[in-house]
Write a protein that holds these residues in place. Sequence first.
Motif, short mmCIF file in Angstrom:
data_model
loop_
_atom_site.label_atom_id
_atom_site.label_comp_id
_atom_site.label_asym_id
_atom_site.label_seq_id
_atom_site.Cartn_x
_atom_site.Cartn_y
_atom_site.Cartn_z
N SER A 132 71.09 -33.13 -38.59
CA SER A 132 71.07 -31.68 -38.79
C SER A 132 71.05 -30.96 -37.44
CB SER A 132 69.84 -31.28 -39.62
OG SER A 132 69.77 -29.89 -39.76
N LYS A 133 70.20 -31.40 -36.54
CA LYS A 133 70.11 -30.78 -35.22
C LYS A 133 71.41 -30.95 -34.44
CE LYS A 133 65.12 -31.39 -34.86
NZ LYS A 133 64.02 -32.11 -34.16
N SER A 134 71.98 -32.12 -34.52
CA SER A 134 73.23 -32.40 -33.81
C SER A 134 74.37 -31.53 -34.35
CB SER A 134 73.57 -33.88 -33.96
OG SER A 134 74.78 -34.18 -33.32
N ASN A 135 74.46 -31.41 -35.69
CA ASN A 135 75.50 -30.57 -36.29
C ASN A 135 75.33 -29.11 -35.92
OD1 ASN A 135 76.92 -32.66 -37.55
ND2 ASN A 135 75.74 -32.51 -39.42
N LEU A 136 74.08 -28.63 -35.88
CA LEU A 136 73.83 -27.25 -35.48
C LEU A 136 74.26 -27.04 -34.03
CD1 LEU A 136 72.64 -24.41 -35.95
CD2 LEU A 136 70.45 -25.34 -35.15
N ASN A 137 73.89 -27.96 -33.17
CA ASN A 137 74.25 -27.87 -31.76
C ASN A 137 75.77 -27.83 -31.59
OD1 ASN A 137 73.58 -27.92 -28.90
ND2 ASN A 137 74.49 -29.95 -28.94
N ARG A 138 76.47 -28.70 -32.28
CA ARG A 138 77.93 -28.73 -32.17
C ARG A 138 78.55 -27.44 -32.70
NH1 ARG A 138 77.94 -34.95 -34.05
NH2 ARG A 138 77.47 -35.82 -32.02
N ALA A 139 78.01 -26.92 -33.78
CA ALA A 139 78.51 -25.65 -34.33
C ALA A 139 78.33 -24.53 -33.31
CB ALA A 139 77.78 -25.30 -35.63
N LYS A 140 77.17 -24.47 -32.69
CA LYS A 140 76.91 -23.43 -31.69
C LYS A 140 77.88 -23.53 -30.52
CE LYS A 140 71.96 -22.57 -32.35
NZ LYS A 140 70.64 -22.69 -31.68
N HIS A 141 78.13 -24.76 -30.08
CA HIS A 141 79.03 -24.92 -28.94
C HIS A 141 80.47 -24.55 -29.29
CE1 HIS A 141 76.29 -26.34 -25.90
NE2 HIS A 141 75.73 -27.15 -26.79
N ILE A 142 80.91 -24.88 -30.48
CA ILE A 142 82.26 -24.49 -30.91
C ILE A 142 82.36 -22.96 -30.97
CG2 ILE A 142 83.87 -24.49 -32.86
CD1 ILE A 142 82.85 -27.39 -33.46
N LEU A 143 81.35 -22.32 -31.58
CA LEU A 143 81.37 -20.86 -31.66
C LEU A 143 81.32 -20.24 -30.27
CD1 LEU A 143 78.96 -20.27 -34.68
CD2 LEU A 143 81.44 -19.89 -34.62
N GLN A 144 80.49 -20.79 -29.42
CA GLN A 144 80.37 -20.25 -28.07
C GLN A 144 81.71 -20.32 -27.33
OE1 GLN A 144 77.63 -22.31 -25.40
NE2 GLN A 144 76.93 -20.32 -24.65
N LYS A 145 82.41 -21.45 -27.44
CA LYS A 145 83.71 -21.59 -26.79
C LYS A 145 84.70 -20.55 -27.31
CE LYS A 145 84.01 -26.44 -25.48
NZ LYS A 145 84.68 -27.71 -25.72
N ARG A 146 84.72 -20.35 -28.63
CA ARG A 146 85.66 -19.37 -29.21
C ARG A 146 85.32 -17.97 -28.77
NH1 ARG A 146 88.12 -19.94 -34.81
NH2 ARG A 146 89.53 -18.47 -33.82
N ASP B 230 85.88 -21.14 -39.76
CA ASP B 230 86.76 -22.13 -39.14
C ASP B 230 86.03 -23.39 -38.68
OD1 ASP B 230 88.97 -20.54 -39.55
OD2 ASP B 230 89.03 -19.75 -37.51
N LEU B 231 84.70 -23.35 -38.66
CA LEU B 231 83.95 -24.54 -38.27
C LEU B 231 84.20 -25.67 -39.26
CD1 LEU B 231 80.46 -22.95 -37.43
CD2 LEU B 231 82.02 -24.03 -35.78
N PRO B 232 84.14 -26.92 -38.81
CA PRO B 232 84.22 -28.03 -39.77
C PRO B 232 83.10 -27.89 -40.82
CG PRO B 232 84.42 -28.85 -37.52
CD PRO B 232 84.06 -27.38 -37.43
N ASP B 233 83.36 -28.33 -42.02
CA ASP B 233 82.45 -28.12 -43.15
C ASP B 233 81.00 -28.46 -42.83
OD1 ASP B 233 84.56 -27.23 -44.69
OD2 ASP B 233 84.80 -29.12 -45.77
N GLN B 234 80.78 -29.65 -42.26
CA GLN B 234 79.40 -30.08 -42.05
C GLN B 234 78.69 -29.21 -41.01
OE1 GLN B 234 82.12 -31.81 -41.28
NE2 GLN B 234 81.91 -32.87 -39.33
N TYR B 235 79.40 -28.78 -39.98
CA TYR B 235 78.79 -27.92 -38.98
C TYR B 235 78.52 -26.53 -39.56
CZ TYR B 235 80.62 -31.41 -35.66
OH TYR B 235 80.93 -32.56 -34.98
N ARG B 236 79.50 -25.99 -40.29
CA ARG B 236 79.37 -24.67 -40.89
C ARG B 236 78.18 -24.62 -41.86
NH1 ARG B 236 83.97 -24.51 -43.18
NH2 ARG B 236 83.28 -24.94 -45.28
#
Length: 171
Positions: free
Chosen positions: A147-161, A114-120
């Motif tokens: 790359s670091k920013s996208n990883l960080n955002r992906a982690k935060h989205i997953l953490q919230k879910r 479910d993550l946005p493509d670039q973050y996933r």
Amino acid sequence: MKNDREGQLKIYQLFSPVLYGICLKYMKNEDDAKDVFQEAFVIVFQKISQYKFEGSFEGWMKRIFINKLIETLNKKKKESFFLDVFDPDTDFVEEEELEVIPMEQEKLLEYIRDLPDQYRTVFNLYVFEKMKHKEIAELLKISEGTSKSNLNRAKHILQKRILSIKNFKTA
């Protein structure tokens, strides 16, 4: 390498569970994952004579699959797949760990899909393929900061879910 159908079938049977799992991690749905899986296996058999018996054969195949996955994701977007924008105001810790909460593997895979493509994509390359940000940046033609920013955002989205499920279960 000799176009031996029996040998190809054995390779397919041996490696398809792992390689299909990779496709599921990168694509949003099973139909897209199956399409890329099939196309990438065709490429593997077309290029098998290029394998130099250096490193693992599975690793060589994974690289073909990942390249095909990224190519497919890029084609799905009319504009550039990744915005090469690094937000210096985004605080991130490269090795930040998510709180571990027991959950089914399928549920976690669903959250990743479910993550946005670039973050996933960055998340999968970093976490599952164990690539460094420099390698990810070169592969995706983005900056290391992106790359670091996208990883960080992906982690935060997953953490919230994940935390929302934990809070829901304890409420």
